[in-house]
Design an enzyme around this catalytic site. Sequence first.
Site, mmCIF file in Angstrom:
data_model
loop_
_atom_site.group_PDB
_atom_site.id
_atom_site.type_symbol
_atom_site.label_atom_id
_atom_site.label_comp_id
_atom_site.label_asym_id
_atom_site.label_seq_id
_atom_site.Cartn_x
_atom_site.Cartn_y
_atom_site.Cartn_z
ATOM 1 N N ASP A 118 -10.605 3.516 4.370
ATOM 2 C CA ASP A 118 -11.021 2.113 4.344
ATOM 3 C C ASP A 118 -12.553 1.996 4.342
ATOM 4 O O ASP A 118 -13.095 0.907 4.180
ATOM 5 C CB ASP A 118 -10.468 1.392 5.595
ATOM 6 C CG ASP A 118 -9.516 0.268 5.221
ATOM 7 O OD1 ASP A 118 -9.415 -0.048 4.015
ATOM 8 O OD2 ASP A 118 -8.875 -0.291 6.131
ATOM 9 N N GLN A 176 -4.073 -0.787 9.630
ATOM 10 C CA GLN A 176 -4.137 -2.154 9.105
ATOM 11 C C GLN A 176 -4.737 -3.107 10.139
ATOM 12 O O GLN A 176 -4.303 -3.136 11.291
ATOM 13 C CB GLN A 176 -2.712 -2.614 8.715
ATOM 14 C CG GLN A 176 -2.653 -3.986 8.089
ATOM 15 C CD GLN A 176 -3.338 -4.068 6.717
ATOM 16 O OE1 GLN A 176 -3.281 -3.134 5.926
ATOM 17 N NE2 GLN A 176 -4.006 -5.178 6.466
ATOM 18 N N LYS A 218 0.840 -1.206 0.000
ATOM 19 C CA LYS A 218 0.000 0.000 0.000
ATOM 20 C C LYS A 218 0.875 1.257 0.000
ATOM 21 O O LYS A 218 0.634 2.195 -0.760
ATOM 22 C CB LYS A 218 -0.929 0.009 1.223
ATOM 23 C CG LYS A 218 -2.077 -0.980 1.093
ATOM 24 C CD LYS A 218 -2.828 -1.194 2.408
ATOM 25 C CE LYS A 218 -3.871 -2.302 2.241
ATOM 26 N NZ LYS A 218 -4.553 -2.647 3.497
#
Length: 299
Positions: free
Chosen positions: A120, A97, A53
């Site tokens: 997200d 994460q 990412k």
Amino acid sequence: MGKVIDGKQVAASVIDAVKTATSALEKETGVKTGLAVVIVGDDPASHTYVNSKSKMAKECGFNSIQHTLPAETTQGELAGLVRSLNEDPSIHGILVQLPLPKDLDADAIIQSIRPEKDVDGLHVVNAGKLATGDLATGLISCTPAGAMLLVRSINGEDLSGLNAVVIGRSNLFGKPMAQLLLHANATVAMAHSRTKDLATVARGADILVAAVGRPEMVKADWIKPGATVIDVGINRIAAPERGEGKSRLVGDVAYAEASDLAAAITPVPGGVGPMTIAMLMANTVVAAHRAAGRQPPTF
Ligand code: NAP
């Protein structure tokens, strides 16, 4: 044999559009799109995801910041970092994460991210906007947003008259995917572990989406001839044919037999997988445009 939906190719075109929008924003306003990725602990798979990412963010021309915290990080320390990223005007997207080490309350952390920086798409404000049909001002969870682009590449923007079945009802994928399909006018059913006669339910689908986490669960006789099949599952199984101790990735769909019936189908790997990271970049450049008071690009 159905058409193989090439997620790598669709993801590459999303990334191209992100790069164009990023450099245009910087040229016109001086704002460099900023993404902060936070990882806690030593889980090797999470480190691999986070590294790719951060690397992709750099490739897109973002200001890419990575915070790597030890497994012993406390809830207070992590919350403090999120608070400072919330306040930092150079950061437009914050990604923590998951999973977090088990002693940390992941939901409290996710809900503490400012919704406009929640790239997200997991904050209740963003989930709520999607659920109420506001796709214009929120941020949508990356994997369903990416899977929806693949559906649109086959079935177009308007799914009126089509039946869609989503197997799996997680907040991360199943629920937002069903909302997106509904928003595009499909008639949507959500199936899960308590669904009776899943094969019959699945066979009613013009668009069948499987997000379960069970290797090759969806068989050929679950597929309506001519359906679009989107396989979200990522399962690692033993592959002794490749040598001792070797493994390979398979989806939730028995690909070889299903591809004979489907009109279009995503492979695993190379289908939905590459879309997630591309949509993360898309959400971040959208967030940066909004923060700068500019009309964001659409994907
Ligand atoms: P999850 O939270 O574990 O949800 C799994 C869902 O499948 C649940 O709703 C569960 O039903 C349902 N289920 C379990 N066993 C079933 C059965 N026998 N029949 C019907 N439904 C069943 O998983 P997730 O996070 O949504 O992820 C699903 C899969 O997608 C995983 O393989 C994951 O690795 C993959 N994934 C891939 C990406 C990507 O490509 N980037 C991103 C996210 C997820 P209940 O609710 O009744 O328990």
